[in-house]
Design a protein around this motif. Sequence first.
Motif, mmCIF file in Angstrom:
data_model
loop_
_atom_site.group_PDB
_atom_site.id
_atom_site.type_symbol
_atom_site.label_atom_id
_atom_site.label_comp_id
_atom_site.label_asym_id
_atom_site.label_seq_id
_atom_site.Cartn_x
_atom_site.Cartn_y
_atom_site.Cartn_z
ATOM 1 N N GLU A 60 0.805 -1.227 0.000
ATOM 2 C CA GLU A 60 0.000 0.000 0.000
ATOM 3 C C GLU A 60 0.833 1.270 0.000
ATOM 4 N N SER A 61 2.125 1.150 0.327
ATOM 5 C CA SER A 61 2.980 2.335 0.354
ATOM 6 C C SER A 61 3.699 2.584 -0.966
ATOM 7 N N THR A 62 3.588 1.628 -1.909
ATOM 8 C CA THR A 62 4.307 1.739 -3.170
ATOM 9 C C THR A 62 3.667 2.795 -4.077
ATOM 10 N N GLU A 63 4.513 3.650 -4.625
ATOM 11 C CA GLU A 63 4.025 4.691 -5.529
ATOM 12 C C GLU A 63 3.816 4.107 -6.915
ATOM 13 N N CYS A 64 2.671 4.376 -7.497
ATOM 14 C CA CYS A 64 2.353 3.892 -8.838
ATOM 15 C C CYS A 64 3.107 4.690 -9.879
ATOM 16 N N SER A 65 3.682 4.006 -10.858
ATOM 17 C CA SER A 65 4.463 4.690 -11.891
ATOM 18 C C SER A 65 3.582 5.455 -12.865
ATOM 19 N N CYS A 66 2.283 5.079 -12.960
ATOM 20 C CA CYS A 66 1.432 5.736 -13.950
ATOM 21 C C CYS A 66 0.794 7.022 -13.410
ATOM 22 N N CYS A 67 0.597 7.090 -12.091
ATOM 23 C CA CYS A 67 -0.076 8.280 -11.550
ATOM 24 C C CYS A 67 0.661 8.894 -10.361
ATOM 25 N N GLN A 68 1.801 8.274 -9.985
ATOM 26 C CA GLN A 68 2.637 8.787 -8.898
ATOM 27 C C GLN A 68 1.886 8.920 -7.572
ATOM 28 N N ARG A 69 0.896 8.080 -7.376
ATOM 29 C CA ARG A 69 0.162 8.054 -6.116
ATOM 30 C C ARG A 69 0.402 6.718 -5.421
ATOM 31 N N SER A 70 0.371 6.715 -4.123
ATOM 32 C CA SER A 70 0.507 5.471 -3.375
ATOM 33 C C SER A 70 -0.870 5.007 -2.906
ATOM 34 N N GLY A 71 -0.955 3.735 -2.546
ATOM 35 C CA GLY A 71 -2.204 3.191 -2.040
ATOM 36 C C GLY A 71 -3.145 2.668 -3.100
ATOM 37 N N GLY A 72 -2.767 2.765 -4.372
ATOM 38 C CA GLY A 72 -3.682 2.364 -5.438
ATOM 39 C C GLY A 72 -3.357 1.047 -6.106
ATOM 40 N N LEU A 73 -2.153 0.522 -5.880
ATOM 41 C CA LEU A 73 -1.756 -0.708 -6.560
ATOM 42 C C LEU A 73 -2.334 -1.944 -5.863
ATOM 43 N N ARG A 74 -2.808 -2.873 -6.666
ATOM 44 C CA ARG A 74 -3.267 -4.171 -6.158
ATOM 45 C C ARG A 74 -2.694 -5.257 -7.050
ATOM 46 N N PRO A 75 -2.606 -6.487 -6.547
ATOM 47 C CA PRO A 75 -2.186 -7.579 -7.431
ATOM 48 C C PRO A 75 -3.105 -7.663 -8.651
ATOM 49 N N ASP A 76 -2.504 -7.855 -9.809
ATOM 50 C CA ASP A 76 -3.281 -7.929 -11.053
ATOM 51 C C ASP A 76 -3.772 -9.362 -11.256
ATOM 52 N N ILE A 77 -4.587 -9.802 -10.305
ATOM 53 C CA ILE A 77 -5.101 -11.163 -10.259
ATOM 54 C C ILE A 77 -6.625 -11.096 -10.278
ATOM 55 N N VAL A 78 -7.237 -11.981 -11.057
ATOM 56 C CA VAL A 78 -8.700 -12.074 -11.070
ATOM 57 C C VAL A 78 -9.126 -12.893 -9.855
ATOM 58 N N TRP A 79 -9.747 -12.232 -8.888
ATOM 59 C CA TRP A 79 -10.162 -12.898 -7.668
ATOM 60 C C TRP A 79 -11.568 -13.485 -7.822
ATOM 61 N N PHE A 80 -11.933 -14.350 -6.887
ATOM 62 C CA PHE A 80 -13.277 -14.917 -6.894
ATOM 63 C C PHE A 80 -14.303 -13.779 -6.808
ATOM 64 N N GLY A 81 -15.300 -13.864 -7.663
ATOM 65 C CA GLY A 81 -16.292 -12.803 -7.734
ATOM 66 C C GLY A 81 -16.002 -11.786 -8.812
ATOM 67 N N GLU A 82 -14.815 -11.868 -9.439
ATOM 68 C CA GLU A 82 -14.455 -10.951 -10.522
ATOM 69 C C GLU A 82 -14.525 -11.682 -11.863
ATOM 70 N N ILE A 83 -14.674 -10.928 -12.929
ATOM 71 C CA ILE A 83 -14.828 -11.501 -14.265
ATOM 72 C C ILE A 83 -13.461 -11.791 -14.872
ATOM 73 N N PRO A 84 -13.221 -13.020 -15.347
ATOM 74 C CA PRO A 84 -11.953 -13.327 -16.008
ATOM 75 C C PRO A 84 -11.690 -12.403 -17.188
ATOM 76 N N MET A 85 -10.444 -12.272 -17.526
ATOM 77 C CA MET A 85 -10.022 -11.371 -18.592
ATOM 78 C C MET A 85 -10.122 -12.043 -19.962
ATOM 79 N N TYR A 86 -10.225 -11.210 -21.003
ATOM 80 C CA TYR A 86 -10.142 -11.615 -22.413
ATOM 81 C C TYR A 86 -11.285 -12.521 -22.867
#
Length: 237
Positions: free
Chosen positions: A132-158
């Motif tokens: 949660e403390s890592t700064e995002c390279s795309c928006c230079q904000r912290s607290g916004g990054l999450r694992p890029d994993i499709v969790w249960f309850g989320e729609i699979p990609m592609y």
Amino acid sequence: MKENIVILTGAGISAESGIKTFRDSNGLWENHAIEDVATPEGFARNPALVYRFYNARRAQLHEENVVPNLGHKSLAQLEQHDGFNVAIITQNVDNLHERAGSKKVLHMHGELLSALCRYSNQRTYYDADFDESTECSCCQRSGGLRPDIVWFGEIPMYMDEIQTLIEQANHFVAIGTSGQVYPAAGFVNFAKQLGITTTEINLEPSDNNYLFDHTYVGPASEAVPRFVSDLITNKNN
């Protein structure tokens, strides 16, 4: 004329490469309840736990013993053959297909080596720990990054692209999958409805093995090369 081969891979193809099939017989993921580490609600409840869980899994990819096996390598070789267009749809979140040389890989359940920014919805390659403390390279904000994993309850990609690939396929292949996790378990039904040849490669026949025209039984490192060899031989004859 080239044949279009669509290949679905699951945990069974990576098990021989040192990747843990992290859901055990009790439904726990490395001693954690699925609800705690693989749902949006679990992440909201205890983000520190979820970050630690996926940081550990990401670190595992850098271990010396975690390397592509002959199953991964055979699929990459098939992709290089002039007679086939190969697309891999994987339920796995590791990078072993890419490391083996495969180019057309769709990670329908996300990727360990990627972070998703919840502010911008942008994805960034990430092979180190983040939290949660890592700064995002795309928006230079912290607290916004999450694992890029499709969790249960989320729609699979592609999903739209996967449907199109199967519609255009001559052959659908499932490797190392249980046939129990949807929507991936339903792909073979779709292929059968379209009259597409279907093949299963697994340690043992899955629950929906009756839907497959051909079956190869054995470890992926042995059965996949055998299948690829048969496919190329039939193509050349």
